[in-house]
Scaffold this active site. Sequence first.
Site, mmCIF file in Angstrom:
data_model
loop_
_atom_site.group_PDB
_atom_site.id
_atom_site.type_symbol
_atom_site.label_atom_id
_atom_site.label_comp_id
_atom_site.label_asym_id
_atom_site.label_seq_id
_atom_site.Cartn_x
_atom_site.Cartn_y
_atom_site.Cartn_z
ATOM 1 N N GLN A 122 -4.904 -1.375 9.532
ATOM 2 C CA GLN A 122 -4.794 -2.713 8.939
ATOM 3 C C GLN A 122 -5.405 -3.757 9.871
ATOM 4 O OE1 GLN A 122 -3.711 -3.234 5.850
ATOM 5 N NE2 GLN A 122 -3.896 -5.454 5.922
ATOM 6 N N ASP A 138 -11.205 2.573 3.575
ATOM 7 C CA ASP A 138 -11.566 1.152 3.501
ATOM 8 C C ASP A 138 -13.072 0.974 3.285
ATOM 9 O OD1 ASP A 138 -9.535 -0.769 3.753
ATOM 10 O OD2 ASP A 138 -9.293 -0.369 5.896
ATOM 11 N N LYS A 197 0.847 -1.204 0.000
ATOM 12 C CA LYS A 197 0.000 0.000 0.000
ATOM 13 C C LYS A 197 0.883 1.256 0.000
ATOM 14 C CE LYS A 197 -3.868 -2.350 2.175
ATOM 15 N NZ LYS A 197 -4.535 -2.782 3.398
HETATM 16 N N1 GUN Z 1 -6.807 -6.817 6.045
HETATM 17 C C1 GUN Z 1 -7.051 -7.578 4.947
HETATM 18 N N2 GUN Z 1 -7.639 -6.848 3.985
HETATM 19 C C2 GUN Z 1 -7.795 -5.611 4.484
HETATM 20 C C3 GUN Z 1 -8.334 -4.401 3.951
HETATM 21 O O1 GUN Z 1 -8.827 -4.326 2.822
HETATM 22 N N3 GUN Z 1 -8.287 -3.321 4.784
HETATM 23 C C4 GUN Z 1 -7.776 -3.386 6.038
HETATM 24 N N4 GUN Z 1 -7.797 -2.277 6.778
HETATM 25 N N5 GUN Z 1 -7.273 -4.494 6.559
HETATM 26 C C5 GUN Z 1 -7.270 -5.588 5.774
#
Ligand code: GUN
Length: 309
Positions: free
Chosen positions: A118, A141, A74
Amino acid sequence: MLEGTSSFWYNGRYLKEKRIDMTQIIDGKALAAKLQGQLAEKTARLKEETALVPGLVVILVGDNPASQVYVRNKERSALAAGFRSEVVRVPDTITQAELLDLVAKYNQDPAWHGILVQLPLPKHIDEEAVLLAIDPEKDVDGFHPLNMGRLWSGHPVMIPSTPAGIMEMFHAYGIDLEGKNAVVIGRSNIVGKPMAQLLLAKNATVTLTHSRTHNLAKVAAKADILVVAIGRAKFVTPDFVKPGAVVIDVGMNRDENGKLCGDVDYEAVAPLASHITPVPGGVGPMTITMLMEQTYQAALRTLDRKFSK
Ligand code: GUN
């Protein structure tokens, strides 16, 4: 699309099926790279014209190896888009109150347009409380209940990145959803539920299934569009797939040899599908690109708010 009738062995069973002679592989990696390039251009123009630089902060609690990889990707993608990017790494001994304070700090700072915590979080932290604490206008998100509600009521603002990326794939490959039977396997808040709603918004007839669904293979085999996000390696076998279906695989697992694989038994299913996403190189790269797009859009909305004051 060409169809031919042929028979083949699968898992000791003789399947007589129409096989698709030309399966189109949906190249998520190439599509994500194209969209990422366009995003970098938009961001450069935005900066030139308004001095606004989209900012994304990612909070990573603890040292879950998979999360570390996702967060690194990311960050890389945000920097490639020309964003301001920060990864805040905190130990898993952080208390809930400390984590909420950290989120509040970034909520208040106008330099950051997107805040992502996350997941998963350590057991002693209440995930829902943390997601609720993120400013909904910065919730890139789309996991805040307000954003989930906006999506379900047909007025989405922030859309979870994985289903958003899948919708982009349908669009890019000219896959019409109107009136189609769409079956989603998996009912998570991150993928299954928002996916069902996005398909519904495009006038598909949606069935949202899960591990307790009776006769799951039979239900899935009615799908024109099959989206699989159940988190089990090679779970979807040819008996789940109607010949000519579009098969989207959200899974990211390791097989018995430690090789990366999806929730779909790709080798066995691909000959039946009209379109299929590979793992890796399918849904995964699109997810990150869509997260960047959400951040860009969140930054743009702050301009709208500034000028409408
Ligand atoms: N953990 C696995 N996929 C995601 C996601 O799309 N966003 C977040 N914040 N955590 C994750």
